[in-house]
Design a protein around this motif. Structure first.
Motif, PDB file in Angstrom:
ATOM      1  N   ALA A 122       0.841  -1.196   0.000  1.00 39.34           N
ATOM      2  CA  ALA A 122       0.000   0.000   0.000  1.00 39.34           C
ATOM      3  C   ALA A 122       0.877   1.247   0.000  1.00 39.34           C
ATOM      4  O   ALA A 122       2.069   1.194   0.329  1.00 39.34           O
ATOM      5  CB  ALA A 122      -0.913   0.000   1.223  1.00 39.34           C
ATOM      6  N   GLU A 123       0.272   2.359  -0.325  1.00 38.74           N
ATOM      7  CA  GLU A 123       1.017   3.621  -0.359  1.00 38.74           C
ATOM      8  C   GLU A 123       1.526   4.028   1.015  1.00 38.74           C
ATOM      9  O   GLU A 123       2.476   4.813   1.125  1.00 38.74           O
ATOM     10  CB  GLU A 123       0.117   4.725  -0.935  1.00 38.74           C
ATOM     11  N   THR A 124       0.926   3.486   2.078  1.00 39.88           N
ATOM     12  CA  THR A 124       1.333   3.844   3.435  1.00 39.88           C
ATOM     13  C   THR A 124       2.625   3.157   3.865  1.00 39.88           C
ATOM     14  O   THR A 124       3.232   3.559   4.860  1.00 39.88           O
ATOM     15  CB  THR A 124       0.223   3.456   4.429  1.00 39.88           C
ATOM     16  N   VAL A 125       3.059   2.111   3.155  1.00 39.66           N
ATOM     17  CA  VAL A 125       4.284   1.399   3.538  1.00 39.66           C
ATOM     18  C   VAL A 125       5.494   2.236   3.114  1.00 39.66           C
ATOM     19  O   VAL A 125       5.590   2.658   1.960  1.00 39.66           O
ATOM     20  CB  VAL A 125       4.335   0.015   2.868  1.00 39.66           C
ATOM     21  N   PRO A 126       6.446   2.484   4.030  1.00 41.57           N
ATOM     22  CA  PRO A 126       7.595   3.323   3.691  1.00 41.57           C
ATOM     23  C   PRO A 126       8.414   2.763   2.533  1.00 41.57           C
ATOM     24  O   PRO A 126       8.516   1.544   2.353  1.00 41.57           O
ATOM     25  CB  PRO A 126       8.421   3.319   4.991  1.00 41.57           C
ATOM     26  N   GLU A 127       9.008   3.645   1.765  1.00 43.72           N
ATOM     27  CA  GLU A 127       9.836   3.236   0.635  1.00 43.72           C
ATOM     28  C   GLU A 127      11.043   2.424   1.095  1.00 43.72           C
ATOM     29  O   GLU A 127      11.576   1.599   0.336  1.00 43.72           O
ATOM     30  CB  GLU A 127      10.291   4.460  -0.159  1.00 43.72           C
ATOM     31  N   SER A 128      11.476   2.622   2.339  1.00 42.96           N
ATOM     32  CA  SER A 128      12.598   1.838   2.854  1.00 42.96           C
ATOM     33  C   SER A 128      12.286   0.346   2.845  1.00 42.96           C
ATOM     34  O   SER A 128      13.171  -0.489   2.579  1.00 42.96           O
ATOM     35  CB  SER A 128      12.967   2.299   4.269  1.00 42.96           C
ATOM     36  N   PHE A 129      11.020  -0.027   3.124  1.00 45.36           N
ATOM     37  CA  PHE A 129      10.630  -1.428   3.043  1.00 45.36           C
ATOM     38  C   PHE A 129      10.660  -1.909   1.593  1.00 45.36           C
ATOM     39  O   PHE A 129      11.097  -3.027   1.306  1.00 45.36           O
ATOM     40  CB  PHE A 129       9.236  -1.645   3.638  1.00 45.36           C
ATOM     41  N   ALA A 130      10.183  -1.069   0.688  1.00 45.81           N
ATOM     42  CA  ALA A 130      10.225  -1.435  -0.727  1.00 45.81           C
ATOM     43  C   ALA A 130      11.660  -1.674  -1.189  1.00 45.81           C
ATOM     44  O   ALA A 130      11.945  -2.623  -1.930  1.00 45.81           O
ATOM     45  CB  ALA A 130       9.557  -0.350  -1.564  1.00 45.81           C
ATOM     46  N   ASP A 131      12.582  -0.832  -0.737  1.00 42.27           N
ATOM     47  CA  ASP A 131      13.988  -1.003  -1.104  1.00 42.27           C
ATOM     48  C   ASP A 131      14.554  -2.309  -0.555  1.00 42.27           C
ATOM     49  O   ASP A 131      15.333  -3.001  -1.232  1.00 42.27           O
ATOM     50  CB  ASP A 131      14.806   0.175  -0.581  1.00 42.27           C
ATOM     51  N   ARG A 132      14.162  -2.672   0.667  1.00 38.88           N
ATOM     52  CA  ARG A 132      14.631  -3.940   1.241  1.00 38.88           C
ATOM     53  C   ARG A 132      14.097  -5.125   0.436  1.00 38.88           C
ATOM     54  O   ARG A 132      14.812  -6.108   0.215  1.00 38.88           O
ATOM     55  CB  ARG A 132      14.201  -4.050   2.704  1.00 38.88           C
ATOM     56  N   LEU A 133      12.861  -5.034  -0.013  1.00 33.67           N
ATOM     57  CA  LEU A 133      12.280  -6.105  -0.825  1.00 33.67           C
ATOM     58  C   LEU A 133      13.017  -6.238  -2.152  1.00 33.67           C
ATOM     59  O   LEU A 133      13.327  -7.353  -2.596  1.00 33.67           O
ATOM     60  CB  LEU A 133      10.799  -5.831  -1.064  1.00 33.67           C
TER      61      LEU A 133
END
Length: 343
Positions: A122-133
């Motif tokens: 979701a848009e609420t999840v920080p981009e830092s988590f996206a980068d880790r993924l």
């Protein structure tokens, strides 16, 4: 529906799987200062298998079980190390929605096995988590403003693509794979049971934070199943997302309503129907935290030497608001799960 809601995990198989895993070691049980002079036992999941959260025990175990089952069904063979099996695994893609840590577990499990992962955030999840993924080799898809939107998008994605939906929540028609995720979480309770059997220092209260409820239900099931000394169980939710408490009061799975919570990994408005059913039979009580109370708990636990988030510190937050007589009692020995790191 009764069979679908049944949770009878093969926790010995999960424990055996992880004991053979090169990255596995039991997470530490620490003692930290609590309010009113009490000492709090803290199961520290902040470095679990290098992934920074308890969910390292859930999705990677489910990935392994799914791949093993699928390869056996296709080939009749059990050896996943052959070239044919490895080619089959490389063709498999796991799809899920995540508020952060479940996606990291899916991505890590898929990468380690040689498969692929696609994670809806979701848009609420920080981009830092996206980068880790992405660093774990996963494809990241932004899907909707809130977690429930990303769950719907992941479900539709799997239906359209034919890829494997690996959710940590359960709903009507989808229960079996998330039970394997919960089966992995049972390892935490078994580690604790072994430690308390040796020390004899059993807790009187166990505080279990809940989003959809998978961790809380797995822990509650195992505690009621085989702990020699039975504690009081307290399930802790954000005031903005009390889906399990609301379901308990309604007598059926019930969607919660509320604003976005800073306890992001607990900000789930729809309960896991399996988790709800487990908690209903495990004699738990509920506690809720405001946004500020969650933030205060995170700051205090971090200051005590375990860097964590409002989600990770939610159990400690509930202790901060217990009544003074309990906090000052020499008989009070609380246990919390510090479920994730802040880094």
């Amino acid at each position: 529906m009764t069979d679908a809601l049944d949770f009878t995990p093969d926790f010995a198989a999960a424990h055996a799987y992880f004991r053979s895993h090169p990255k596995y070691t039991p997470s530490p049980l620490r003692q930290i200062k609590g309010p009113g002079g009490c000492t709090v036992l803290a199961k520290d999941e902040t470095d679990r298998m290098g992934l920074g959260a308890f969910k390292a025990l859930g999705a990677p175990y489910a990935v392994a079980r799914i791949l093993d089952d699928r390869w056996r069904a296709q080939s009749g063979a059990s050896d996943l190390n052959t070239p044919q099996a490895q080619a089959f695994i490389a063709s498999q893609t796991f799809v899920c929605a995540s508020a952060g840590n479940h996606g990291i577990g899916v991505a890590s499990g898929a990468r380690d096995a040689g498969a692929k992962a696609r994670i809806h955030l979701a848009e609420t999840v920080p981009e830092s988590f996206a980068d880790r993924l992405r660093a774990l080799g996963a494809t990241v898809v932004r899907s909707g403003p809130v977690y429930e939107d990303s769950v719907a998008a992941a479900t539709k994605d799997a239906e359209t693509s034919g890829d494997i939906l690996l959710a940590d929540g359960t709903w009507s028609g989808y229960t079996e794979i998330p039970k394997w995720v919960m089966e992995g979480y049972c390892v935490i309770a078994e580690e604790l049971r072994a430690e308390f059997e040796t020390s004899g220092a059993w807790p009187t209260h166990v505080y279990l934070q809940a989003g959809v409820g998978g961790l809380a239900a797995a822990m509650a099931h195992m505690i009621r199943l085989n702990w020699a000394v039975q504690p009081e169980l307290v399930v802790v939710e954000p005031r903005a997302a009390t889906c399990l408490q609301d379901s308990h009061r309604a007598g059926q799975p019930t969607q919660a309503t509320g604003p976005e919570s800073n306890m992001g990994r607990l900000d789930c408005k729809d309960p896991s129907i399996v988790a709800w059913a487990v908690l209903e039979r495990c004699d738990v009580r509920y506690a809720v935290l405001t946004e500020e109370e969650g933030a205060v708990a995170a700051r205090q636990v971090t200051a005590l030497g375990i860097p964590t988030t409002p989600s990770g510190a939610a159990g400690y937050g509930a202790i901060l608001h217990e009544n003074a007589a309990l906090l000052e009692s020499e008989a009070y020995h609380p246990l919390v799960i510090i479920s994730e790191t802040s880094s």
